[in-house]
Design an enzyme around this catalytic site. Structure first.
Site, mmCIF file in Angstrom:
data_model
loop_
_atom_site.group_PDB
_atom_site.id
_atom_site.type_symbol
_atom_site.label_atom_id
_atom_site.label_comp_id
_atom_site.label_asym_id
_atom_site.label_seq_id
_atom_site.Cartn_x
_atom_site.Cartn_y
_atom_site.Cartn_z
ATOM 1 N N GLU A 479 -14.245 -20.912 8.710
ATOM 2 C CA GLU A 479 -15.466 -21.460 8.650
ATOM 3 C C GLU A 479 -15.950 -21.920 10.019
ATOM 4 O O GLU A 479 -17.069 -23.101 10.054
ATOM 5 C CB GLU A 479 -15.403 -22.291 7.767
ATOM 6 C CG GLU A 479 -15.552 -22.039 6.017
ATOM 7 C CD GLU A 479 -14.796 -22.490 4.588
ATOM 8 O OE1 GLU A 479 -14.724 -23.334 5.008
ATOM 9 O OE2 GLU A 479 -14.909 -22.401 3.634
ATOM 10 N N GLU A 545 -15.422 -15.581 0.818
ATOM 11 C CA GLU A 545 -15.142 -16.876 -0.723
ATOM 12 C C GLU A 545 -15.916 -16.423 -1.833
ATOM 13 O O GLU A 545 -16.306 -17.110 -1.461
ATOM 14 C CB GLU A 545 -14.473 -17.614 0.495
ATOM 15 C CG GLU A 545 -13.670 -17.574 1.266
ATOM 16 C CD GLU A 545 -13.257 -19.223 2.033
ATOM 17 O OE1 GLU A 545 -13.467 -20.048 1.143
ATOM 18 O OE2 GLU A 545 -12.242 -19.168 3.245
#
Length: 870
Positions: A479, A545
């Site tokens: 991320e 995710e």
């Protein structure tokens, strides 16, 4: 040609004894520095007594050694972890330990002996036979070490090694934040050990000699870091004769002698020898590139669900001008080529293997064991479970490690592509403002402190795993990107020079992977969702995710929850303290349609229904829009490295829950399914060939298991596509008016063999499963037989006059103790048998010797029973 043949036959006659490598994995002892005041020079002498030292676990951590010596309780059970001292509170000295190991080794003539450490966390000083080995303290968890110890060996061959191992300089405060207060990321270690939303803190932050230690003896030269690249031009199919593939190889060679050495670096493949002449000056180290080799009719490596995964092995050898073998290094590899392209329709990255586009069905992986208790067997079992889920990719999350070669070997074997993050995460590395973090975002943005160390470690770890065909993609971080002075050298210099064949994503949810047209972080959600949402809501086109739940069944819960804490969570109420400590995600109203949970056992059973439906629907919904909305998805997450209660298809003890089997069903390469939005029967074909002349069959049953309607149609399904056929909504309107019904879908070939089967349980119009709650008790006839070593075949029959036997679980157990045999790989589980129906399944498991075994069977309306094995 004459000289070439002479050299070839010289090599063929050489006994390959020049290299000897063995692991130092037993006989270690350790002691805390707070209790041992002698220096490394003295401790590394064989004459120094080690009275009062503990047996040490190596590879392993200090905490593992303490646990194995019963100095601390099992931190994975109950709330025992709170009873163990945290390094942030005690100071680093509490977990700073000496590790000592004796071994026998000599060297004669030109022989060289090397000490190789694959991973120490976090710092270490090394001594051998009274002398310092590393003149500068080693730093960094993710960095291999190698030392030529020939001159330090004892003349009599009896050697003692001593290592002083220290925790990370900044272990961080475990204050409940993601990575605690974040400061653990100032060093090159694993930030998850300070705690995350799926794990409690690891008290020693995994201090120790956590990976393997080897001693290796070579001739005067040492071969290191061999590299094999395979190029597979064109668009291939798994079957049939293949056009040639190109094999490109290189290897590093170090001359440890005080003289110039000439000879040949070479390997043989498919009966042919590839070689390059080499000359090295005294002490010189160089990279040698061998001539390219064209491999005829190669056996291609394919991801799971698309083809086989054959592997080749070659041995690089160096033979000097006199025909003497100096060293040998073997490499296993697979022949495949991985590429990517941008899909303009989905606006996401599309991945190809051997020229064929692969719809990504992946799972996120943290680490095999939070305390780094790795084993080949566990790696193999965990990766196999991912294969059993019909997945084709595993993503290694950036807050842990570059996974070990043994993990990659299992992925090579089972056809799992790997998406490997480097060591960065938005939580610790400054993506968000966070009141639980000690430093501000700009400071955290520059973690770790030593950028040069990160680049050195990255280059080293790339070399360690780059030959594995399963390794598909590199990623800068979870991320978030690394700092610029790490990111750009990594992507523009290090990776092109050391690998050059794999696509690099700057970070895990970047727009380069999947266009983030929804805003937010570009991944998730992480909560239980209405199964219809997977079909109706268009999320990120290649989601890195997505997912949530994973509570195990009652047998799983008993392994880590004390009996006094076995209280079923109720909707809207705070869960029991142990459940909360183990990161329970509320199931809330998702359990209620099945009836309020009576106790923990009942809750766990109902949770399995939610688990199964959640992950079947997830993959069905994504697959139904392959190449239209999506190019793939990666579930958060598919495994747990400790006893958490979320994001897992199997528990820490390798016991599957219904998530695994629901996902297995929904991810099948050829799969029949029903769209819950319009009741349209849909077929997805992930394969590379057309499926022709098949019958689509939909059978609707009432809650008693009586057939009320059957619809059939013939069709064919194109390769790599999903196809809608016919709806069953009219029949459902009639059947579910009262208490619900069952819908059984089948895909049959011309011989009426079932190619795919899928059963849905439908609620009443009010959304409640009233019919399930009032089912009569079922009884099954169960027989089993041994089908080979560690293999069973099980047959289950339901009487024609009996009720539906709904949602049944089969487990292999020790007859004497009732404990499950794990891991156990079942061809199916959590299945339903209609009246007059039968179910055959297979179980594979580790051989148990003379242990008495039985089959346990229980279900929604089936009492638990044990059946002997015939």
């Amino acid at each position: 040609m004459k000289n070439y043949l002479i050299l070839f036959f010289l090599l063929a006659g050489v006994k390959l004894t020049a290299q000897q490598r063995y692991e130092l994995n037993s006989g270690w002892a350790c002691k805390a520095i707070t209790e041992e005041f002698r220096k490394g020079e003295q401790l590394s002498l064989e004459s120094t007594a080690l009275n009062g030292w503990m047996p040490a676990t190596v590879p392993g951590t200090v905490l593992t050694t303490l646990l194995n010596n019963k100095k601390v309780p099992d931190p994975f059970y109950g709330m025992n972890n709170k009873l163990i001292k945290d390094v942030y509170d005690t100071g680093n000295a509490h977990y700073t330990y000496w590790f000592v190991k004796s071994f026998e080794q000599t060297a004669k003539g030109d022989e060289q002996v090397w000490l190789k450490l694959r991973g120490v966390n976090y710092k270490c000083d090394i001594y051998l036979n009274g002398k310092r080995v590393n003149l500068k303290t080693h730093e960094g968890m993710h960095l291999r070490q190698q030392y030529n110890i020939t001159s330090l060996l004892a003349p009599n061959g009896k050697n003692r090694l001593a290592l002083l191992v220290q925790p990370p300089d900044f272990p961080g405060a475990a204050n409940g934040g993601q990575g605690g207060d974040g400061t653990i990321a100032k060093g090159l270690t694993t930030p998850y050990t300070a705690g995350w939303d799926w794990i409690q803190p690891i008290r020693d932050r995994n201090t120790g000699i956590w990976d393997k230690v080897f001693v290796e003896k070579t001739g005067g030269l040492n071969l290191e870091n061999p590299h094999v690249v395979t190029l597979v031009p064109g668009k291939r199919l798994p079957s049939g004769k293949q056009e040639p593939a190109l094999i490109r190889t290189s290897c590093e060679i170090e001359n440890a002698l005080n003289k110039t050495v000439s000879g040949y670096l070479q390997y043989s493949l498919e009966g042919k020898v590839v070689k390059a002449a080499v000359q090295l000056k005294a002490g010189e180290k160089k990279l040698v590139k061998l001539p390219d080799f064209q491999l005829q009719n190669p056996r291609l490596w394919w991801p799971n669900g698309y083809g086989e995964h054959p592997l080749y092995t070659i041995s690089f050898t160096f033979v000097d001008a006199a025909g003497k073998l100096a060293d040998k290094e073997s490499v296993q590899f697979g022949v495949r080529e991985i590429s990517t392209r941008w899909n303009e329709r989905t606006r996401s990255r599309e991945n190809l293997v051997n020229g064929q586009k692969i719809f990504i069905k992946g799972g996120n992986w943290i680490i095999s064991d939070a305390m780094l208790r790795f084993s080949d067997e566990r790696y193999d079992a965990e990766v196999r479970y991912h294969r059993e889920m019909n997945l084709n990719l595993i993503r290694i999350w950036g807050g842990a490690i570059i996974e070990r070669p043994e993990f990659y070997q299992a992925c090579d074997k089972y056809g799992m592509l790997v998406f490997q993050d480097f060591w960065f995460s938005g939580d610790c590395n400054g993506k968000w403002q966070d009141p639980l973090k000690k430093d501000d975002q700009w400071t955290r943005r520059q973690y770790p402190d030593d950028h040069g160390l990160v680049l050195t470690a990255a280059a080293d770890q790339i070399k360690m795993i780059r030959n594995h065909p399963s390794l598909a993609f590199w990623c800068g971080g979870n991320e978030i990107t690394p700092p610029d002075d790490i990111l750009y050298p990594l992507k523009e210099k290090i990776l092109p020079e050391l690998d050059g064949t794999r696509y690099f994503f700057d970070y895990s949810n970047s727009n380069d992977m999947s266009y983030n047209f929804l805003g937010g972080n570009g991944d998730g959600p992480y909560t239980i969702q209405d199964p219809k949402s997977f079909w109706s809501f268009r999320t990120y086109p290649y989601n890195s995710e997505v997912g949530s739940v994973g509570v195990g069944d009652y047998a799983s819960l008993k392994r880590f929850i004390p009996e006094g804490n076995m209280a079923p969570p109720q909707n809207g109420q705070q869960p029991d303290s142990v459940w909360a400590y183990h990161k329970y995600i509320p199931y809330d109203h998702h359990i209620e349609p099945y009836g309020k949970a009576k106790d923990a056992r009942d809750f766990a059973m109902k949770a399995q229904l939610v688990n199964y439906e959640q992950y079947r629907a997830l993959m069905e919904g994504f697959s139904s829009r392959m190449w239209d909305w999506y190019t793939g998805t990666i579930i958060w997450k598919t495994q747990n490295p400790w006893t958490a209660m979320r994001g897992q298809m199997y528990d820490y003890y390798l016991d599957p829950n219904a998530c695994l089997y629901g996902l297995r069903k929904g991810s099948a390469p050829l799969h029949i399914m029903m769209n819950p939005l319009d009741s349209m029967v849909t077929i997805v074909n992930n394969g590379l060939g057309v499926v022709r002349n098949v019958m689509v069959q939909a059978s609707l049953y009432d809650m008693e298991g009586k057939l009320q309607q059957q619809i059939q149609a013939f069709t064919e399904i194109a390769a790599s596509t999903s196809q809608r056929t016919f709806p069953v909504n009219e029949g459902l309107k009639k059947l579910d008016a009262k208490t619900g019904c069952f819908v059984l879908l089948k895909l049959l070939d011309a011989t009426q063999k079932v190619l795919s089967e899928n059963l849905y349980w439908m609620p009443a119009p009010d959304g409640k499963y009233t019919g399930l709650q009032h089912m009569k008790t079922a009884k099954l006839n169960v027989s089993s037989r041994k089908a080979g070593k560690g293999q069973l075949e099980v047959l289950l029959n339901n009487d024609a006059a009996g009720p539906v036997a709904f949602f049944n679980r089969v487990a292999l157990v020790n007859t004497a103790t009732g404990e499950r045999i794990l891991p156990a790989f079942c061809s199916d589980n959590y299945f339903t048998i209609l009246p007059g129906g039968e179910k055959s399944m297979s179980i594979e498991f580790p051989e148990q010797g003379n242990t008495p075994l039985s089959i346990e069977v229980y279900g929604w309306n089936l009492k638990s029973q044990l059946f002997p094995i015939n």
